[in-house]
Design a protein around this motif. Structure first.
Motif, mmCIF file in Angstrom:
data_model
loop_
_atom_site.group_PDB
_atom_site.id
_atom_site.type_symbol
_atom_site.label_atom_id
_atom_site.label_comp_id
_atom_site.label_asym_id
_atom_site.label_seq_id
_atom_site.Cartn_x
_atom_site.Cartn_y
_atom_site.Cartn_z
ATOM 1 N N GLU A 113 0.806 -1.214 0.000
ATOM 2 C CA GLU A 113 0.000 0.000 0.000
ATOM 3 C C GLU A 113 0.843 1.270 0.000
ATOM 4 O OE1 GLU A 113 -2.930 2.939 1.803
ATOM 5 O OE2 GLU A 113 -0.775 2.619 1.968
ATOM 6 N N PRO A 114 1.928 1.368 0.797
ATOM 7 C CA PRO A 114 2.691 2.622 0.815
ATOM 8 C C PRO A 114 3.338 2.965 -0.527
ATOM 9 C CG PRO A 114 3.184 1.302 2.753
ATOM 10 C CD PRO A 114 2.399 0.413 1.815
ATOM 11 N N TYR A 115 3.382 2.014 -1.445
ATOM 12 C CA TYR A 115 3.951 2.269 -2.767
ATOM 13 C C TYR A 115 2.852 2.329 -3.823
ATOM 14 C CZ TYR A 115 7.746 1.035 0.216
ATOM 15 O OH TYR A 115 8.594 1.006 1.289
ATOM 16 N N ASP A 135 8.698 11.538 -6.111
ATOM 17 C CA ASP A 135 8.796 10.208 -5.476
ATOM 18 C C ASP A 135 8.315 9.085 -6.390
ATOM 19 O OD1 ASP A 135 9.672 11.252 -3.099
ATOM 20 O OD2 ASP A 135 7.694 11.240 -2.132
ATOM 21 N N LEU A 136 7.623 9.420 -7.482
ATOM 22 C CA LEU A 136 6.945 8.367 -8.250
ATOM 23 C C LEU A 136 7.870 7.244 -8.746
ATOM 24 C CD1 LEU A 136 4.210 10.422 -10.153
ATOM 25 C CD2 LEU A 136 3.816 8.604 -8.462
ATOM 26 N N PRO A 137 9.047 7.553 -9.294
ATOM 27 C CA PRO A 137 9.878 6.429 -9.766
ATOM 28 C C PRO A 137 10.202 5.429 -8.648
ATOM 29 C CG PRO A 137 10.666 8.509 -10.673
ATOM 30 C CD PRO A 137 9.618 8.860 -9.651
ATOM 31 N N LEU A 139 8.520 4.925 -5.810
ATOM 32 C CA LEU A 139 7.298 4.248 -5.376
ATOM 33 C C LEU A 139 6.913 3.141 -6.354
ATOM 34 C CD1 LEU A 139 5.206 7.367 -4.259
ATOM 35 C CD2 LEU A 139 6.361 5.723 -2.768
ATOM 36 N N ARG A 140 7.036 3.449 -7.659
ATOM 37 C CA ARG A 140 6.670 2.435 -8.674
ATOM 38 C C ARG A 140 7.608 1.238 -8.598
ATOM 39 N NH1 ARG A 140 5.581 7.251 -13.052
ATOM 40 N NH2 ARG A 140 3.350 7.498 -12.617
ATOM 41 N N GLU A 141 8.903 1.496 -8.382
ATOM 42 C CA GLU A 141 9.861 0.398 -8.280
ATOM 43 C C GLU A 141 9.527 -0.501 -7.087
ATOM 44 O OE1 GLU A 141 12.002 -0.772 -10.198
ATOM 45 O OE2 GLU A 141 12.758 -2.257 -8.765
ATOM 46 N N ARG A 142 9.256 0.098 -5.947
ATOM 47 C CA ARG A 142 8.918 -0.689 -4.755
ATOM 48 C C ARG A 142 7.569 -1.386 -4.928
ATOM 49 N NH1 ARG A 142 12.188 0.853 -0.250
ATOM 50 N NH2 ARG A 142 11.149 -0.860 0.832
ATOM 51 N N GLY A 143 6.657 -0.732 -5.612
ATOM 52 C CA GLY A 143 5.366 -1.372 -5.903
ATOM 53 C C GLY A 143 5.549 -2.630 -6.733
ATOM 54 N N ARG A 144 6.440 -2.547 -7.727
ATOM 55 C CA ARG A 144 6.703 -3.732 -8.556
ATOM 56 C C ARG A 144 7.346 -4.855 -7.740
ATOM 57 N NH1 ARG A 144 7.121 0.335 -12.884
ATOM 58 N NH2 ARG A 144 9.194 0.912 -12.191
ATOM 59 N N GLN A 145 8.156 -4.497 -6.765
ATOM 60 C CA GLN A 145 8.719 -5.543 -5.887
ATOM 61 C C GLN A 145 7.601 -6.275 -5.131
ATOM 62 O OE1 GLN A 145 11.763 -3.808 -3.362
ATOM 63 N NE2 GLN A 145 12.848 -2.947 -5.111
#
Lengths: 223, 223
Positions: A113-115, A135-137, A139-145
């Protein structure tokens, strides 16, 4: 579908912002368990959750929370899901499987959720010149993880809670289903996409309302 | 103190990094319930939690997690606490109080740990020229917001879980007790300071190991 629910047949009031996944989780479980509830809409992007009246109910200034008819309040979306699901088919009886459900729900709130939700919020609910967009790049990278961890689980399991649909699926569906609003594609996660379809085919499923026109326009310009 | 624990009398293996509050939570509850356990030290600042062997156990690449002697794994510190505490005095039987305990544990992972623990990690476990240090003012501000929510609760309640010490207290104690390592003072939160003392006076309490000399030197230069 549910047995005798916690709190008996009290009417539950939900304070929530309809396009918020955290809030929609609560609505989806209430709908799927056939519970009576009243919904009080509170935007979370304009200070409505931090008025004196709201802070008296939830000092953390967030939605969703639920209020019983005697005034007692329960905050935190996944704690609400867990309380509502106890004794229903949406939470396993087996202690180990129950623990796995909670584990995925903590994963959702800490590593997902935080990403994925925050990227979506920034894209749809902040101005195009907001400094938060820097912050978007990350956040997106961590979201993909987080999605990769889900993909690995779903490649050999149909659901997150033992062998049946349940509250861990509800918790993780909320923002995964709208990850693209934050510019996170699900193309690389076929097992996740198939699981989304299974969730959306469960009895009584209700989709989250789409963003309003202003939010959709911002989302379209953020991709 | 505990009744028949979940999983019977199996030996539990904890994979953890001793100066991590998330890991210490698990140790503290195991000590206070008198459970047998084996501790396998894995640093979380040098890639030791992301080896192929470790990722096979926890694909999310974090500690703590526990492993039973049949190889089953449970991840997420607060899910572990909840599983270990079921049927013990550390988790209330009353469903509403149980829900409140979970609510505080989700608060801890979403609104507290990402600020107070992360500020501490940056101060003690990243180099003095780390770009992450630019985040410290924001993290400290959000950490103080979490402490204010705790202060409000503790000004009229002795514990976070109903009327007795329990796993919500253990979860919140972990990083609150070392907030100053991240440059967050507790001076403005007297009820929090008194609660810390009450937690530290509970039977079988064990303190978290201090940072090693290298981390302590970084902490001292980060204030």
């Amino acid at each position: 579908m549910a047995g005798a629910p916690p709190g008996g047949r009290r009417v539950i009031t939900v304070y929530g912002f309809s396009p918020s996944g955290n809030c929609h989780k609560v609505r989806l479980l209430l709908e799927q368990t056939g519970r009576d509830y009243r919904w009080v809409e509170k935007r979370s992007d304009d200070g409505s959750t931090r008025t004196l009246e709201m802070l008296a109910k939830n000092p953390n200034g967030k939605v969703p929370f639920i209020e019983l008819d005697d005034g007692r309040v329960l905050t935190e979306s996944n704690a609400i899901l867990h309380w509502l699901a106890e004794g229903t088919p949406f939470l396993p009886v087996d202690p180990w499987q129950k623990a796995q459900a909670l584990s995925w729900m903590f994963f959702e709130q800490y590593s997902h959720e935080p990403y994925i939700a925050v990227a979506r919020f920034i894209c749809g609910w902040t101005s195009l010149d907001s400094p938060r967009r820097a912050d978007l790049p990350r956040l997106r990278e961590r979201g993909r993880q987080a999605l990769a961890v889900m993909e690995r689980h779903l490649s050999t399991n149909p659901w997150f809670t033992g062998d049946a649909y349940g509250i861990a699926d509800i918790a993780l569906h909320a923002y995964t289903g709208v990850a693209d609003h934050g510019g996170i594609s699900l193309d690389a996660y076929p097992a996740v996409r198939q699981w989304l379809q299974r969730v959306e085919a469960t009895p009584g499923f209700v989709p989250m309302p789409g963003p309003d026109a202003a939010a959709q326009a911002l989302i379209d310009q953020s991709r």
